[in-house]
Design an enzyme around this catalytic site. Structure first.
Site, PDB file in Angstrom:
ATOM      1  N   SER A   1      -4.328  38.144 -38.406  1.00 39.06           N
ATOM      2  CA  SER A   1      -3.468  36.931 -38.281  1.00 39.06           C
ATOM      3  C   SER A   1      -3.279  36.150 -39.590  1.00 39.06           C
ATOM      4  CB  SER A   1      -4.548  35.858 -37.157  1.00 39.06           C
ATOM      5  OG  SER A   1      -4.010  34.817 -37.177  1.00 39.06           O
TER       6      SER A   1
ATOM      7  N   LYS B   1       0.371  31.706 -22.244  1.00 38.39           N
ATOM      8  CA  LYS B   1      -0.492  31.304 -23.022  1.00 38.39           C
ATOM      9  C   LYS B   1      -0.905  29.808 -22.982  1.00 38.39           C
ATOM     10  CE  LYS B   1      -1.073  33.060 -27.003  1.00 38.39           C
ATOM     11  NZ  LYS B   1      -0.977  33.601 -28.387  1.00 38.39           N
TER      12      LYS B   1
ATOM     13  N   TYR C   1     -12.455  32.135 -35.441  1.00 42.64           N
ATOM     14  CA  TYR C   1     -11.276  33.081 -35.068  1.00 42.64           C
ATOM     15  C   TYR C   1     -10.696  33.366 -36.423  1.00 42.64           C
ATOM     16  CZ  TYR C   1      -6.444  34.531 -33.861  1.00 42.64           C
ATOM     17  OH  TYR C   1      -5.264  35.186 -34.000  1.00 42.64           O
TER      18      TYR C   1
END
Ligand SMILES: NC(=O)c1ccc[n+]([C@@H]2O[C@H](COP(=O)([O-])OP(=O)(O)OC[C@H]3O[C@@H](n4cnc5c(N)ncnc54)[C@H](O)[C@@H]3O)[C@@H](O)[C@H]2O)c1
Length: 317
Positions: free
Chosen positions: A125, A183, A147
């Site tokens: 990411s 999402k 994350y």
């Protein structure tokens, strides 16, 4: 080819499954949404059956933290694993939960890929860059949340195995397109603003949105990048458009395409102290991926689906 797609009921995974199913035998692995919530109140898993309504391959409901899931994958004997499953919420702060799900299981995927001689393409990411200046490049990272840290640790772990398996990590920037509706709050601003306009609501942006830039990348480009990764050298690569566009640009393009002229409300940015103001991928020439969709082209291509979501999902919700 036999292909496993983890997180295949989610946004990016379902697009891969739908694209590859005609020519390949696919096994989708996903835990699917249930009643488990993260510490921020958001759902832990976002996989949704509606993302797979047109999917004809196999589906196994399993957790990437469970041995049974790895046995299922091992028995299937894939040639390729596209590993997308993760706690994908950048605002989840339970470090134990985020890191054990995203990182611990990853080493098992690497070991399984070596055992099966399968290519492993996994989702990293752009969040690993934190607020480093643009253009963000592989090798300079500054993760700001659990994350992002989990993804950087995955990249670091993968490097140790490059000699033993074909492993490629893809650092997606801001992905948008079909399949992201489920999402919810973490769907792209392109969808959220599009739905606000269709409802006839005044769209909402943070103050100064003409100076807040993101590298928006269309889902079709992300699918292409995954396919290119099968032929790439082992490594970690940025997957963006290579261009930075403002949130104001997004709204202006949507208003033009939807033929609306609603007044935008500019609201205070509550995240101002830990916010990315400018992201832009430095694209690596050695990775033969090129973004084909400009923001204008991506939004145009996506528009019918945004309208369908408004008519079929939102109005009846
Ligand atoms: N969408 C983006 O803009 C973006 C940007 C950067 C990175 N990524 C990464 O790309 C990957 C796919 O993202 P996405 O946008 O499709 O997110 P998503 O949340 O829609 O997909 C993730 C999928 O993984 C599943 N999952 C979660 N935990 C699981 C577990 N323990 N076991 C099995 N399945 C589990 C979820 O149910 C979901 O279907 C993720 O790894 C995410 O971190 C996405």
């Amino acid at each position: 080819m036999k292909i496993v797609i983890t997180g295949g009921a989610g946004f990016i995974g379902s697009n891969l499954a739908l694209c590859l199913q005609e020519k390949h035998e696919i096994l989708v692995i996903d835990k699917m949404r249930g009643q488990s919530y993260l510490d921020n109140g958001n759902l832990e898993c976002l996989g949704h059956f509606k993302n797979l309504l047109n999917y004809k391959g196999r589906l196994f409901i399993g957790d990437i933290n469970d041995k049974e899931t790895f046995k299922k994958i091992s028995d299937f004997k894939p040639n390729i694993i596209f590993h997308q499953a993760a706690i994908s919420d950048t605002t989840a702060y339970n470090q134990n939960q985020v890191l054990s799900t995203n990182l611990n299981s990853f080493e098992e995927f690497i070991k399984l890929s070596i055992k099966l001689n399968a290519k492993l393409i996994y989702a990293s990411s752009a969040s690993v860059y934190g607020n480093l200046p643009s253009p963000q490049q592989v090798g300079k990272e500054n993760p700001k949340n659990p994350y992002a840290f989990s993804k950087l640790m995955m990249d670091n772990m993968a490097k140790k195995y490059y000699k033993k398996a074909h492993i490629v990590g893809l650092r997606y920037f801001n992905v948008y397109g079909n399949g992201e509706y489920f999402k919810g709050k973490t769907a792209s601003m392109i969808l959220q603003l599009g739905l606000q306009l269709l409802k006839g609501d005044n769209p909402k942006l943070f103050k100064g949105s003409d100076k807040i830039f993101r590298d928006f990348v269309y889902i079709k480009d992300v699918v292409s990048a995954n396919l290119k990764a099968l032929e790439a050298e082992c490594g970690v690569y940025n997957v963006g458009s290579g261009k930075a566009r403002s949130f104001q640009d997004v709204l202006d393009i949507l208003q033009k395409e939807l033929n609306t002229n609603l007044t935008c409300e500019y609201i205070k940015n509550p995240y101002i102290n830990a916010y990315q103001f400018h992201t832009q991928a430095q694209l690596d020439k050695s990775f033969a991926y090129e973004s084909e969709f400009s923001l204008e082209e991506g939004i145009k291509d996506y528009l019918d689906e945004i309208k369908r979501i408004y008519e079929e999902e939102l109005k009846n919700a």
